[in-house]
Scaffold this motif. Structure first.
Motif, PDB file in Angstrom:
ATOM      1  N   VAL A 399      19.471  26.519   7.884  1.00 15.65           N
ATOM      2  CA  VAL A 399      18.644  26.935   8.801  1.00 15.65           C
ATOM      3  C   VAL A 399      17.260  26.068   8.291  1.00 15.65           C
ATOM      4  CG1 VAL A 399      17.173  28.886   9.410  1.00 15.65           C
ATOM      5  CG2 VAL A 399      19.305  28.930   8.982  1.00 15.65           C
ATOM      6  N   GLY A 400      17.036  26.221   6.944  1.00 15.02           N
ATOM      7  CA  GLY A 400      15.644  25.481   6.526  1.00 15.02           C
ATOM      8  C   GLY A 400      15.668  24.138   6.814  1.00 15.02           C
ATOM      9  N   SER A 401      16.732  23.215   6.856  1.00 14.75           N
ATOM     10  CA  SER A 401      16.751  21.689   7.351  1.00 14.75           C
ATOM     11  C   SER A 401      16.510  21.607   8.807  1.00 14.75           C
ATOM     12  CB  SER A 401      18.254  21.221   6.728  1.00 14.75           C
ATOM     13  OG  SER A 401      18.309  21.625   5.564  1.00 14.75           O
ATOM     14  N   MET A 402      17.211  22.685   9.300  1.00 13.12           N
ATOM     15  CA  MET A 402      17.153  22.294  10.866  1.00 13.12           C
ATOM     16  C   MET A 402      15.690  22.746  11.515  1.00 13.12           C
ATOM     17  SD  MET A 402      17.442  24.546  14.004  1.00 13.12           S
ATOM     18  CE  MET A 402      17.854  26.044  13.390  1.00 13.12           C
ATOM     19  N   ILE A 403      15.090  23.646  10.936  1.00 17.65           N
ATOM     20  CA  ILE A 403      13.604  24.148  11.411  1.00 17.65           C
ATOM     21  C   ILE A 403      12.760  23.114  10.890  1.00 17.65           C
ATOM     22  CG2 ILE A 403      13.961  26.654  11.898  1.00 17.65           C
ATOM     23  CD1 ILE A 403      12.206  26.851   9.526  1.00 17.65           C
ATOM     24  N   LYS A 404      12.748  22.446   9.818  1.00 20.62           N
ATOM     25  CA  LYS A 404      12.187  21.381   8.922  1.00 20.62           C
ATOM     26  C   LYS A 404      12.123  20.154   9.851  1.00 20.62           C
ATOM     27  CE  LYS A 404      10.897  19.281   4.580  1.00 20.62           C
ATOM     28  NZ  LYS A 404       9.935  20.516   4.006  1.00 20.62           N
ATOM     29  N   LYS A 405      13.385  19.796  10.315  1.00 22.61           N
ATOM     30  CA  LYS A 405      13.608  18.494  11.206  1.00 22.61           C
ATOM     31  C   LYS A 405      12.816  18.790  12.770  1.00 22.61           C
ATOM     32  CE  LYS A 405      17.201  15.882  13.203  1.00 22.61           C
ATOM     33  NZ  LYS A 405      17.177  16.300  14.566  1.00 22.61           N
ATOM     34  N   ASN A 406      13.090  19.927  13.257  1.00 19.79           N
ATOM     35  CA  ASN A 406      12.469  20.208  14.728  1.00 19.79           C
ATOM     36  C   ASN A 406      11.081  20.147  14.223  1.00 19.79           C
ATOM     37  OD1 ASN A 406      14.882  20.390  15.656  1.00 19.79           O
ATOM     38  ND2 ASN A 406      15.264  22.613  15.422  1.00 19.79           N
ATOM     39  N   HIS A 407      10.481  21.029  13.601  1.00 22.56           N
ATOM     40  CA  HIS A 407       8.994  21.056  13.397  1.00 22.56           C
ATOM     41  C   HIS A 407       8.490  19.835  12.943  1.00 22.56           C
ATOM     42  CE1 HIS A 407       5.515  22.941  10.581  1.00 22.56           C
ATOM     43  NE2 HIS A 407       5.066  22.213  11.351  1.00 22.56           N
ATOM     44  N   SER A 408       9.032  18.910  12.137  1.00 22.81           N
ATOM     45  CA  SER A 408       8.555  17.684  12.018  1.00 22.81           C
ATOM     46  C   SER A 408       8.322  16.857  13.200  1.00 22.81           C
ATOM     47  CB  SER A 408       9.247  16.887  11.122  1.00 22.81           C
ATOM     48  OG  SER A 408       9.966  15.669  11.234  1.00 22.81           O
ATOM     49  N   GLU A 409       9.370  16.610  14.313  1.00 19.81           N
ATOM     50  CA  GLU A 409       9.340  16.215  15.467  1.00 19.81           C
ATOM     51  C   GLU A 409       8.143  16.694  16.272  1.00 19.81           C
ATOM     52  OE1 GLU A 409      13.137  16.461  17.270  1.00 19.81           O
ATOM     53  OE2 GLU A 409      13.627  15.112  15.472  1.00 19.81           O
ATOM     54  N   ARG A 411       5.336  18.177  14.995  1.00 18.93           N
ATOM     55  CA  ARG A 411       4.158  17.640  14.224  1.00 18.93           C
ATOM     56  C   ARG A 411       3.609  16.087  14.687  1.00 18.93           C
ATOM     57  NH1 ARG A 411       5.449  19.033   9.721  1.00 18.93           N
ATOM     58  NH2 ARG A 411       6.172  16.965   9.015  1.00 18.93           N
ATOM     59  N   LYS A 412       4.852  15.475  14.764  1.00 16.81           N
ATOM     60  CA  LYS A 412       4.777  13.918  15.145  1.00 16.81           C
ATOM     61  C   LYS A 412       4.178  13.908  16.460  1.00 16.81           C
ATOM     62  CE  LYS A 412       8.435  11.719  13.759  1.00 16.81           C
ATOM     63  NZ  LYS A 412       9.665  10.877  14.098  1.00 16.81           N
ATOM     64  N   LEU A 413       4.658  14.703  17.378  1.00 16.65           N
ATOM     65  CA  LEU A 413       4.129  14.615  18.726  1.00 16.65           C
ATOM     66  C   LEU A 413       2.749  14.946  18.781  1.00 16.65           C
ATOM     67  CD1 LEU A 413       4.699  14.264  21.772  1.00 16.65           C
ATOM     68  CD2 LEU A 413       4.987  16.963  21.821  1.00 16.65           C
ATOM     69  N   LEU A 414       2.452  16.166  18.176  1.00 15.32           N
ATOM     70  CA  LEU A 414       0.981  16.740  18.258  1.00 15.32           C
ATOM     71  C   LEU A 414       0.022  15.850  17.641  1.00 15.32           C
ATOM     72  CD1 LEU A 414       1.617  20.583  17.477  1.00 15.32           C
ATOM     73  CD2 LEU A 414       1.405  19.684  19.806  1.00 15.32           C
ATOM     74  N   ARG A 415       0.561  15.286  16.498  1.00 17.72           N
ATOM     75  CA  ARG A 415      -0.584  14.328  15.741  1.00 17.72           C
ATOM     76  C   ARG A 415      -0.464  12.943  16.291  1.00 17.72           C
ATOM     77  NH1 ARG A 415      -2.994  16.065  11.110  1.00 17.72           N
ATOM     78  NH2 ARG A 415      -1.907  17.878  10.388  1.00 17.72           N
ATOM     79  N   SER A 416       0.405  12.531  17.389  1.00 14.72           N
ATOM     80  CA  SER A 416       0.369  11.444  17.680  1.00 14.72           C
ATOM     81  C   SER A 416      -0.870  10.707  18.425  1.00 14.72           C
ATOM     82  CB  SER A 416       1.898  11.043  18.702  1.00 14.72           C
ATOM     83  OG  SER A 416       1.571  12.001  19.744  1.00 14.72           O
ATOM     84  N   GLU A 417      -0.865   9.402  18.292  1.00 16.27           N
ATOM     85  CA  GLU A 417      -2.124   8.864  18.684  1.00 16.27           C
ATOM     86  C   GLU A 417      -2.401   9.235  20.330  1.00 16.27           C
ATOM     87  OE1 GLU A 417      -3.855   6.234  16.762  1.00 16.27           O
ATOM     88  OE2 GLU A 417      -5.217   5.985  18.497  1.00 16.27           O
ATOM     89  N   GLY A 418      -3.584   9.701  20.601  1.00 15.89           N
ATOM     90  CA  GLY A 418      -3.810   9.969  22.090  1.00 15.89           C
ATOM     91  C   GLY A 418      -2.974  11.405  22.464  1.00 15.89           C
ATOM     92  N   PHE A 419      -2.257  12.141  21.832  1.00 19.84           N
ATOM     93  CA  PHE A 419      -1.756  13.260  22.560  1.00 19.84           C
ATOM     94  C   PHE A 419      -2.886  14.245  22.835  1.00 19.84           C
ATOM     95  CE2 PHE A 419      -0.191  17.597  22.163  1.00 19.84           C
ATOM     96  CZ  PHE A 419       1.147  17.576  23.078  1.00 19.84           C
ATOM     97  N   MET A 420      -3.438  14.739  21.675  1.00 20.83           N
ATOM     98  CA  MET A 420      -4.620  15.671  21.975  1.00 20.83           C
ATOM     99  C   MET A 420      -5.796  15.069  22.860  1.00 20.83           C
ATOM    100  SD  MET A 420      -5.083  18.536  19.103  1.00 20.83           S
ATOM    101  CE  MET A 420      -4.249  18.059  17.595  1.00 20.83           C
ATOM    102  N   SER A 421      -6.285  13.830  22.775  1.00 19.67           N
ATOM    103  CA  SER A 421      -7.357  13.270  23.394  1.00 19.67           C
ATOM    104  C   SER A 421      -7.059  12.831  24.841  1.00 19.67           C
ATOM    105  CB  SER A 421      -7.824  12.015  22.786  1.00 19.67           C
ATOM    106  OG  SER A 421      -6.621  11.162  22.879  1.00 19.67           O
TER     107      SER A 421
END
Ligand SMILES: O=c1ccn([C@@H]2O[C@H](COP(=O)(O)OP(=O)(O)O[C@H]3O[C@H](CO)[C@@H](O)[C@H](O)[C@H]3O)[C@@H](O)[C@H]2O)c(=O)[nH]1
Length: 438
Positions: A399-409, A411-421
């Motif tokens: 479960v730990g690995s599964m949520i880590k992987k999904n979370h990291s995706e 996070r990548k989207l939210l932090r991706s260049e231009g997403f928030m802007s």
């Protein structure tokens, strides 16, 4: 900007103000006098954003000096609504003097009545999830099921959890229930804005727009991309003493005050994980300090690896510290976004109705977090808490690995260049179009 007098609302309104100031907007930010000290370091454009302190009148039922929801237990919140409504004269004067193009508000349902005669457009900005707005589209007695057409089967309340929304039909100010306040505020505005994104809540946002026949503008998560202030030395030094990703951080938001028994069960849960931990909580009911409420011998036993702190900390900066490996929180909407932006494993212990819905979104739809099992009263045992934490911190846990992987995706989207802007650009464009619309 006229947000509700609660840190979880003032903060996102200020984050949005920064983004709009970056685009050249001039902003008058109305807030209780006392809140200025807490927020001013988040004001990144003091030349564009001016704080207008409001004098919060005393209302019978509130402790003297109450100015924000953090000063009181949740069951006194309706009196604070009375106090906010009684600032109407001050607010009206500032609006008349400043003559803004827009007023953004949330709980002050009477803003459209003030602004419309002056030719000013109004935007109701919701800083809770779209799910939390959508589910209270019906008054509480009918809450046993979500409203007709509610577009999610997983982001829902189950069984006894429905009770967490009973407050909706109770007074929330003078002569007005929470439900009436929320609906009047929605019906009166020119547009509804939501601190959410299509990637997460598209159907729910569209549903709200259809129900109210209003345009819905999304601002996206609106978080500072990086922390601007250094972490207080006391915490930086303490956290530096642990391995990367090993410390469990717990913060229960700006409002929640636990019963002493609950607090003790909680900290014993942290103790039994065997992991280092930093727990930030308000002193419980009936105690003036957190220390006097801790279980016997607790401080001695966890010395060197565990701290329970009764004051305010820099949550964003702590979450950024490399030693933090897990964030236990109630899934208030502010902490929800902050946890998604972080690198930590997420463990959720929701308390209020909207927090339960946010938890379902995180744990069941996005599968980026685990929810601690709770009983009928909404509380949990130290074993449940400890198992949930160990379950995500254990390197071999599936479960730990599964949520880590999904979370990291995510996070990548939210932090991706231009997403928030791009959300902010679109929101700004929506505002300009609304301004031009006679
Ligand atoms: O010691 C602390 C405690 C909190 N925070 C910050 O305060 C905010 C807290 O927001 P949130 O996590 O949403 O908690 P609350 O303020 O308790 O949340 C209230 O407001 C939310 C809307 O923002 C609702 O979703 C919640 O149900 C309601 O309890 C966050 O930005 C935290 O970073 C700190 O910086 N330091």
């Amino acid at each position: 900007m006229f947000p509700w007098f609660a840190v979880g609302h003032l903060t996102p309104f200020l984050h949005l103000s920064n983004k709009l100031a970056e685009k050249g907007c001039t902003i008058s930010f109305l807030l209780p006098n006392k809140a200025i000290k807490l927020l001013q370091h988040f004001n990144l454009y003091p030349d564009h954003i001016t704080f207008h302190p409001l004098k919060v009148p005393h209302v019978e039922g509130l402790p003297p000096g109450t100015e924000t929801a953090s000063d009181i237990p949740i069951y006194l919140t309706h009196f604070l609504c009375v106090a906010m409504d009684r600032t109407r004269d001050q607010v009206e004067k500032i609006i008349r003097d400043q003559k803004p193009d827009f007023v953004m508000y949330d709980m002050a349902y009477w803003i459209p009545e003030v602004a419309r005669p002056l030719g000013i457009k109004t935007i109701k900005y919701s800083v809770v999830s779209a799910a939390a707005i959508a589910i209270v589209l019906v008054p509480a007695p009918e809450l046993s099921a979500p409203p007709t057409g509610y577009p999610s089967t997983s982001v829902v309340l189950r069984g006894h959890e429905v009770r967490s929304l009973l407050f909706v039909s109770q007074p929330y100010g003078e002569g007005i229930t929470f439900y009436e306040r929320a609906c009047t505020g929605m019906k009166g505005c020119d547009a509804i804005a939501i601190r959410s994104c299509y990637e997460m809540e598209e159907k729910l946002c569209d549903y709200i727009g259809r129900q109210y026949g209003k345009p819905v503008f999304l601002t996206g998560p609106v978080l500072p991309e990086s922390t601007r202030t250094p972490l207080e030395d006391r915490w930086a030094q303490w956290l530096n003493g642990f391995e990367a990703g090993s410390v469990v951080f717990c913060s229960f938001g700006s409002q929640l005050i636990l019963e002493k028994e609950q607090l003790q069960e909680l900290v014993l849960g942290f103790e039994s994980t065997g992991l280092p931990f930093l727990v930030v909580l308000k002193p419980p009911v009936g105690s003036s300090t957190i220390e006097e409420a801790l279980p016997e011998g607790f401080e001695e036993r966890v010395k060197g690896r565990g701290v329970v702190w009764g004051g305010w900390v820099q949550q964003l900066e702590i979450l950024d510290h490399p030693s933090i490996g897990c964030f236990v929180n109630t899934c208030g909407f502010g902490s929800m976004w902050e946890s998604l932006m972080s690198d930590c494993q997420i463990v959720l212990v929701p308390h209020l109705g909207d927090q339960i819905l946010n938890t379902r979104l995180m744990a069941e739809e996005l599968k980026v977090a685990v929810e601690v099992e709770r009983d009928e009263k909404g509380w949990f045992t130290k074993e449940n808490l400890s198992n949930a934490i160990k379950g995500v911190m254990d390197k071999d846990s599936e479960v730990g690995s599964m949520i880590k992987k999904n979370h990291s995706e995510w996070r990548k989207l939210l932090r991706s260049e231009g997403f928030m802007s791009s959300y902010i650009d679109k929101f700004f464009q929506n505002m300009q179009e609304l301004a031009d619309h006679k």
